[in-house]
Design a protein around this motif. Structure first.
Motif, PDB file in Angstrom:
ATOM      1  N   ARG A  89       0.830  -1.201   0.000  1.00 58.78           N
ATOM      2  CA  ARG A  89       0.000   0.000   0.000  1.00 58.78           C
ATOM      3  C   ARG A  89       0.871   1.260   0.000  1.00 58.78           C
ATOM      4  O   ARG A  89       0.563   2.237  -0.675  1.00 58.78           O
TER       5      ARG A  89
ATOM      6  N   GLN B  82      -6.932   1.977  -4.600  1.00 60.48           N
ATOM      7  CA  GLN B  82      -7.560   1.047  -3.668  1.00 60.48           C
ATOM      8  C   GLN B  82      -7.342  -0.347  -4.239  1.00 60.48           C
ATOM      9  O   GLN B  82      -7.821  -0.670  -5.323  1.00 60.48           O
ATOM     10  N   SER B  86      -6.997  -4.958   1.181  1.00 54.33           N
ATOM     11  CA  SER B  86      -6.129  -4.029   1.886  1.00 54.33           C
ATOM     12  C   SER B  86      -5.919  -4.516   3.304  1.00 54.33           C
ATOM     13  O   SER B  86      -6.858  -4.948   3.958  1.00 54.33           O
ATOM     14  N   SER B 140     -11.208   1.663   2.652  1.00 58.44           N
ATOM     15  CA  SER B 140     -10.151   1.505   1.645  1.00 58.44           C
ATOM     16  C   SER B 140     -10.399   2.425   0.440  1.00 58.44           C
ATOM     17  O   SER B 140      -9.451   2.937  -0.150  1.00 58.44           O
ATOM     18  N   VAL B 141     -11.680   2.641   0.097  1.00 61.87           N
ATOM     19  CA  VAL B 141     -11.988   3.581  -0.994  1.00 61.87           C
ATOM     20  C   VAL B 141     -11.650   5.006  -0.537  1.00 61.87           C
ATOM     21  O   VAL B 141     -11.029   5.781  -1.271  1.00 61.87           O
ATOM     22  N   ALA B 144      -8.019   5.842  -0.728  1.00 64.15           N
ATOM     23  CA  ALA B 144      -7.559   6.083  -2.100  1.00 64.15           C
ATOM     24  C   ALA B 144      -7.860   7.519  -2.519  1.00 64.15           C
ATOM     25  O   ALA B 144      -7.221   8.057  -3.420  1.00 64.15           O
ATOM     26  N   LEU B 154      -9.763   2.044  -8.514  1.00 66.28           N
ATOM     27  CA  LEU B 154     -10.615   1.404  -7.523  1.00 66.28           C
ATOM     28  C   LEU B 154     -10.888  -0.027  -7.973  1.00 66.28           C
ATOM     29  O   LEU B 154     -11.609  -0.260  -8.938  1.00 66.28           O
TER      30      LEU B 154
END
Lengths: 247, 248
Positions: A89, B82, B86, B140-141, B144, B154
């Motif tokens: 990430r 994203q 994650s 998680s969205v 991003a 995404l």
């Protein structure tokens, strides 16, 4: 700079919440200090010595915190973050590998220094410990030993292909070093043969340095180990940053 | 039109399995582009190669005119991502992960406002591991979008979300689109694709089998819904009845 401070704050909180570095790096050295203090603390280090066993061992106990944070906390956190794809990430953000490694370096450094301060407090308050040597000299030696152990930890974190290998390598280096370098088992009580073998471990040299500076005994040939430790640290950190992988 | 993304001849295999085979596509700035295909069709691998996370066997990628590997630091100031899955640090709280992510960028969005938009404002103090699947997905969205990106990826953005959360997410993405953000998404929900995407690309076993505007692709098929058309393109119309389940 903002990223460094925020990430540092977050990772420090997580490390404290995680407990294991706190237990092995901070609490454990204090326990060793307490046990040693109770058992042999105020006795002279040997027949006719003008310093106590505690004074002789202080440098070694201080080194436990460096090892626990540098050879367990530091590499295992990085390996864990890679394994869990947390680094993946970070890979898609502007953050640099050096910053990622640097933050873990500093977090563990803080834990290690906290450990040192507590051990010093325990020894002074409960066992009448006084540092007879130079505190500045001791602090310099401490940072030098820390640099050499941490750079080794960083390299382990970077070169381990997965968390299992990281675990294994850390244990293979951490435990023998902890036992045979004089950090837990006093170097002075080891048989001559074992002492000679232990002399190869970089930590043994480091602990000799810590002992010498804390006791104020004359240090012989100090330049050579210092040069070797610094050179190794630079090479290890270089390898760590060069071979760093996000995934 | 200025291009946000150009992919030329992208190939990636794992051993003998070809995951992505000669992918060519372009996404214009301000466009919402959908990459569709069954599980294992190569969507996530394509995205990971585009982002430079995976090394393609061959092909050329231009992301906002830059190379995703060489210009990584500059590029990811303006690109939000994203991933399909994650993970976060153990015991980290929602507020902490937002703050930490926020700190990585030079000109990020207000994460507290984003938490409200995604209905996570009340959960700030909770650890991420305490969140439900849908809440984690929304987080998680959200993360991003923290960089306030020009282009956002995404990957399965609304998987696991309930109907209302899905609609809220769509509405917010439409708002971002109207402000000029380019969106590259993958989805298994054809209603979502129809609602959001300007153009789509359908992958099958790593190769493109159809690409164009949503309306055009439906018109070229014998059906009049995107879902039926999609299954027709992927050669599995027979499965239409079962697939009705997945819409719920």
């Amino acid at each position: 700079m903002r990223a460094l401070i925020t990430l540092l704050k977050t990772e420090l909180k997580l490390t404290v919440r995680g407990m294991d570095t706190l237990i092995f790096g901070v609490v454990f050295p204090c326990i060793v200090a307490i046990i040693l203090g109770i058992v042999v603390g105020s006795r002279p280090a040997f027949e006719g010595a003008d310093y106590t066993f505690m004074q002789q061992s202080f440098g070694a106990i201080a080194a436990i915190g460096i090892c626990a944070t540098g050879l367990m906390g530091l590499p295992l956190t990085v390996a864990d973050y890679r394994h869990k794809k947390i680094l993946k990430r970070f890979r898609v953000t502007p953050v640099s590998p050096a910053l990622m490694l640097g933050i873990q370096f500093i977090v563990n450094l803080i834990m290690s220094v906290a450990s040192f301060v507590l051990v010093l407090a325990v020894c002074m308050l409960f066992f009448g410990y006084r540092m007879t040597g130079s505190f500045v000299g001791f602090a310099m030696s401490y940072l030098l030993v820390l640099l050499s152990i941490y750079s080794m930890g960083l390299m382990l974190a970077s070169i381990s292909p997965n968390i299992k290998t990281a675990n294994l390598l850390c244990c293979l280096i951490y435990f023998p070093m902890l036992i045979f370098s004089g950090a837990t088992l006093p170097y002075e009580v080891m048989p001559k043969g074992l002492q000679r073998a232990a002399n190869i471990l970089p930590l043994t040299q480091g602990i000799k340095l810590l002992k010498g500076t804390s006791l104020g005994t004359p240090l012989e040939n100090i330049l050579m180990p210092v040069v070797i430790i610094v050179a190794l640290a630079i090479i290890s950190i270089g390898v760590a940053v060069k071979t760093f992988r996000w995934e | 039109m200025e291009k946000a993304l150009v992919v030329i001849g992208l190939k990636k295999s794992y051993g003998d399995t070809v995951a992505v085979n000669n992918l060519n596509l372009e996404v214009c700035k301000g466009e919402v582009f959908g990459l569709l295909g069954h599980n294992g069709a190569g969507k996530s691998t394509s995205i990971e190669c585009i982002l430079g996370v995976k090394k393609p066997d061959s092909g050329e990628i231009q992301l906002l005119g830059k190379n995703p590997v060489k210009d990584r630091k500059q590029l990811f100031e303006k690109v939000g991502v994203q991933f399909q899955q994650s993970n976060y640090q153990d015991r980290i709280t929602v507020a902490e992960i937002c703050e930490a992510t926020h700190s990585l960028y030079k000109a990020p969005s207000d994460w507290k406002k984003l938490l409200q938009v995604f209905g996570l404002g009340e959960l700030k103090r909770k650890t991420v591991s305490e969140l439900s699947g849908g809440e984690r997905q929304r987080l998680s969205v959200l993360l991003a979008l923290v960089p306030n990106p020009e282009l956002v990826f995404l990957d399965e953005l609304t998987t696991g979300l309930d109907t209302k959360a899905r609609r809220d997410a769509w509405r917010y993405l439409e708002l971002l689109k109207s402000q000029g953000m380019t969106i590259f998404l993958t989805s298994h929900y054809m209603d979502e694709v129809e609602a959001l995407c300007d153009r789509i690309c359908i992958l099958k076993k790593g190769s493109i089998i159809a690409m164009g505007k949503v309306r055009e692709l439906i018109d070229k098929s014998p059906y009049d819904s995107l879902e039926d058309a999609y299954l027709w393109y992927t050669g599995e119309e027979g499965a239409v009845n079962e697939s009705a389940y997945h819409l719920a």
